[in-house]
Enzyme design. Structure first.
Site, PDB file in Angstrom:
ATOM      1  N   GLU A  12       2.792 -10.977  -0.255  1.00  0.00           N
ATOM      2  CA  GLU A  12       1.718 -11.235   0.766  1.00  0.00           C
ATOM      3  C   GLU A  12       0.330 -11.793   0.361  1.00  0.00           C
ATOM      4  O   GLU A  12      -0.499 -12.052   1.702  1.00  0.00           O
ATOM      5  CB  GLU A  12       1.795  -9.862   1.447  1.00  0.00           C
TER       6      GLU A  12
ATOM      7  N   ILE B  93       1.015  -1.106  -0.040  1.00  0.00           N
ATOM      8  CA  ILE B  93       0.086  -0.123  -0.055  1.00  0.00           C
ATOM      9  C   ILE B  93       0.945   1.401  -0.154  1.00  0.00           C
ATOM     10  O   ILE B  93       1.871   1.363   0.828  1.00  0.00           O
ATOM     11  CB  ILE B  93      -0.866  -0.237   1.141  1.00  0.00           C
ATOM     12  N   HIS B  94       0.835   2.146  -0.716  1.00  0.00           N
ATOM     13  CA  HIS B  94       1.401   3.459  -0.947  1.00  0.00           C
ATOM     14  C   HIS B  94       0.416   4.639  -1.130  1.00  0.00           C
ATOM     15  O   HIS B  94      -0.546   4.223  -1.717  1.00  0.00           O
ATOM     16  CB  HIS B  94       2.359   3.378  -2.227  1.00  0.00           C
ATOM     17  N   ARG B  95       1.065   5.721  -0.756  1.00  0.00           N
ATOM     18  CA  ARG B  95      -0.029   7.121  -0.796  1.00  0.00           C
ATOM     19  C   ARG B  95       0.292   7.545  -2.236  1.00  0.00           C
ATOM     20  O   ARG B  95       1.176   7.608  -3.086  1.00  0.00           O
ATOM     21  CB  ARG B  95       0.238   8.191   0.066  1.00  0.00           C
TER      22      ARG B  95
ATOM     23  N   GLU C 183      -0.528  11.611   7.848  1.00  0.00           N
ATOM     24  CA  GLU C 183       0.091  10.264   8.082  1.00  0.00           C
ATOM     25  C   GLU C 183      -0.055   9.664   9.352  1.00  0.00           C
ATOM     26  O   GLU C 183      -0.469  10.285  10.351  1.00  0.00           O
ATOM     27  CB  GLU C 183       1.735  10.549   7.777  1.00  0.00           C
TER      28      GLU C 183
END
Length: 499
Positions: A241, A177-179, A297
Site C-alpha cells: 500500500e 497497522i496492528h495493535r 477498539e
C-alpha cells in the site's frame, strides 16, 4: 463540514512529507492544533484528556470533534512529545491530504489505480539515534511514551505502528497497522485480525521455523497511514500500500535498510521499532495487568485480552532527535479517517466497474468506525436502473467484506449530513419492502454482537447479519411526490459580515 481554499489543499500536497511538516502545516490554521506544556501521565490521563478535547467517533459521550493535541511534557519521559488526534476530523484529514472532504474517497481510488513504488535511500531521519536492545539499560517501555488508554488496558499500546514486512518465500512486501502492547523490556505482543497479509507472512515464516523480520514505523505522513488501510480485493496479497501513498503524494515513499533486521523502515518515520516475530512463541496479552481487557477498539468497546498472541522480539529502536510519538484512541474519529476513506475508495472502485456513473459517492459513517456502516449516493438514470441500487450495495459488501449495514440514498441527499440521511430513511423507506437482510455472513471480528446468543442465524462468533436500507424511490415518483422543496437561488454572501 469545514472546507478550506483550493490553494490550502494545493499547499498541503506540496509541503507535507512527514508528521513534523503536517503539524507545522496545521499550526497555521485556527482550531486545528492545541499544544500544551502541562505535564500529563501517559497512563490513562492523556487519552482521558483527549476524549473531551477531540476524540469523537464512537467514543463514550461526552466527547466532541476538536483539534489535534501535542503533549510536550510526558510524565516519566524527557523530550518525548506525544501527538494524538492528527486525523480525528474529516475536515482536518482532508486538509492534510490536500483534497476536499467529500472527494477523499475518489482521490484515494485514483491513487490506488496509479501506484508509485517506494524507493530505497542510503540515509534517513528515522535513524538519527539508535538504541540497541542488547544494551543492558535498554527498555522499550522507557524509550517510547506509548499511552495506556484506559485504566483497564493490558498495558501501553502502540496504536499507530505501521508494520513493514516481506514474504519469506517470494519477497512480496506489505504494510498494515496492528495493535501492539509492550510486554517487557524487549518484547511486544501483536494482534492480527483474520486475513491480514503480514499474518500470512508470519505463518509462512513460522512453518519454516524462522522468525519474521519486521519494522514498526511510528509518526508518519498522514497519506502513508491512510493508504496503508486498504484491504482486499482492491489490494491483494503481495500489493504494498505504500505504492498508493506514493501516488497520492505524487512522489515515492522513501525506505531505508533497517539497522538490525533484514527488512526496510520508512525513512521519514519519527520512531522505528526493529525486531522479529518469533515462531511458536505466544504470550497472554494482559499478562501484566490481569484485567481481561486489551484496549478501546473502533466499535466503542474495550476489546478482550487475547490469551495467545505472537511476540515481536525487539532488536533496536531508531528515532529522530527528540522523536514525536503518534498515537490515537481506537474508538475515536481518527479510526474513521484511517479505515473509512479506504472503505469509500474500495466501494467506489468496485461499483464504478460494475455500473459506471451510478454510485456518485460513498461515506463510511462515523457510527460504524469507518468499517461497519456505509452511506451510498446512487443516481438512477432510467427506469432500467430500478433495483440496481440494491445490486450496488451487494457489490459494496463484496468490495469491503467487513461492512455490516448500508444505507442507499438518492443524489439529492447529502451523505455526510446524518440528519439528511435520517430524513431519507424516515420519508423514503418502508421497512417491510425496503429492508434487505442477509443473515449468516462473515464481517468484522470486533463487532461484539457477533455471537450465537445474539441471533440463531449466527453459528459462530465472527458471523453477522448484513442489512441494506434502500432509501431511494422509483424514478417516476421522484419528480412528483418526492421532489424536495425548492428555494430561490440567491447571493446570500452579501448578507454576511464582510470580514
Amino acid at each position: 463540514m469545514q472546507k478550506y481554499r483550493p490553494e490550502d489543499y494545493q499547499r498541503a500536497r506540496e509541503e507535507i512529507t512527514d508528521l513534523r511538516s503536517a503539524i507545522q502545516f496545521l499550526s497555521e490554521y485556527e482550531g486545528q492544533l492545541l499544544e500544551t506544556d502541562i505535564e500529563v501521565d501517559p497512563v490513562g490521563e492523556l487519552s482521558g484528556v483527549y476524549r473531551h478535547i477531540g476524540a469523537a467517533g464512537t467514543t463514550m459521550r461526552p466527547t466532541k470533534e476538536g483539534p489535534m493535541m501535542l503533549f510536550n511534557n510526558i510524565k516519566g519521559f524527557e523530550k518525548s512529545p506525544v501527538a494524538i488526534g492528527v486525523l480525528a476530523s474529516r475536515a482536518r484529514t482532508a486538509l492534510l491530504l490536500g483534497h476536499e472532504p467529500e472527494h477523499l474517497g475518489h482521490a484515494m481510488m485514483q491513487a490506488a489505480n496509479s501506484p508509485i513504488k517506494p524507493i530505497l535511500v542510503d540515509q534517513a531521519p528515522c535513524q538519527e539515534v539508535v538504541h540497541y536492545a542488547d544494551d543492558p539499560d535498554f527498555d522499550i517501555r522507557k524509550l517510547i511514551p506509548a499511552p495506556t488508554n484506559t485504566v483497564e488496558d493490558a498495558g501501553p499500546y502502540v496504536t499507530l505502528g505501521l508494520v513493514y514486512a516481506e514474504d519469506p518465500q517470494n519477497g512480496d512486501t506489505n504494510v498494515t497497522i496492528h495493535r501492539q502492547c509492550f510486554q517487557s523490556r524487549d518484547e511486544v505482543s501483536i494482534f492480527f485480525a483474520p486475513g491480514r497479509h503480514i499474518d500470512v507472512f508470519r505463518k509462512k515464516a513460522e512453518a519454516m521455523g524462522k522468525p519474521l523480520p519486521i519494522t514498526v514505523n511510528i509518526g508518519l505522513d498522514p497519506a502513508v497511514y491512510v493508504s496503508a488501510c486498504f484491504e482486499p480485493p482492491v489490494t491483494p496479497l503481495g500489493f504494498n500500500e505504500l505504492e498508493i501513498a506514493g501516488a497520492f503524494r505524487n512522489r515515492p515513499v522513501e525506505l531505508v535498510q533497517a539497522k538490525t533486521v533484514d527488512t526496510k523502515a520508512i525513512a521519514h518515520a519519527e520512531i522505528v521499532i526493529e525486531g522479529e516475530i518469533m515462531p511458536d512463541y505466544r504470550v497472554v496479552e494482559d499478562q501484566n495487568s490481569h484485567t481481561g481487557k486489551a484496549m478501546p477498539e473502533f466499535p466503542g468497546y474495550t476489546g478482550e485480552a487475547n490469551p495467545s498472541l505472537p511476540v515481536i522480539k525487539v532488536k533496536s529502536v531508531t528515532t529522530r532527535t527528540n522523536p514525536i510519538t503518534q498515537t490515537c484512541i481506537g474508538c475515536s474519529e481518527e479510526h474513521v479517517s484511517l479505515a473509512g476513506i479506504c472503505t469509500e475508495a474500495s466501494i467506489l472502485s468496485m461499483t464504478e466497474r460494475a455500473m459506471p456513473g451510478r454510485v456518485l459517492n460513498v461515506y463510511a459513517h462515523s457510527s460504524g468506525g469507518g468499517k461497519l456502516m456505509a452511506v451510498m449516493q446512487f443516481k438512477k438514470l432510467s427506469a432500467k436502473d430500478e433495483g440496481r441500487q440494491r445490486q450496488a450495495a451487494l457489490v459494496a459488501f463484496g468490495a469491503f467484506p467487513e461492512l455490516k449495514n448500508i444505507i442507499v440514498v438518492e443524489d439529492d441527499v447529502d451523505i455526510f449530513d446524518s440528519n439528511d440521511v435520517l430524513w431519507a430513511l424516515n420519508t423514503r423507506h418502508q421497512a417491510d419492502v425496503d429492508t434487505i437482510v442477509i443473515p449468516g455472513v462473515t464481517t468484522h471480528v470486533l463487532d461484539p454482537s457477533q455471537m450465537p446468543d445474539m441471533s440463531p442465524s449466527i453459528k459462530a462468533r465472527g458471523m453477522s447479519c448484513k442489512t441494506i436500507y434502500d432509501c431511494t424511490v422509483p424514478l417516476e415518483l421522484k419528480e412528483t411526490r418526492f421532489q424536495r422543496s425548492q428555494f430561490m437561488e440567491v447571493d446570500y454572501q452579501r448578507f454576511l459580515p464582510q470580514d
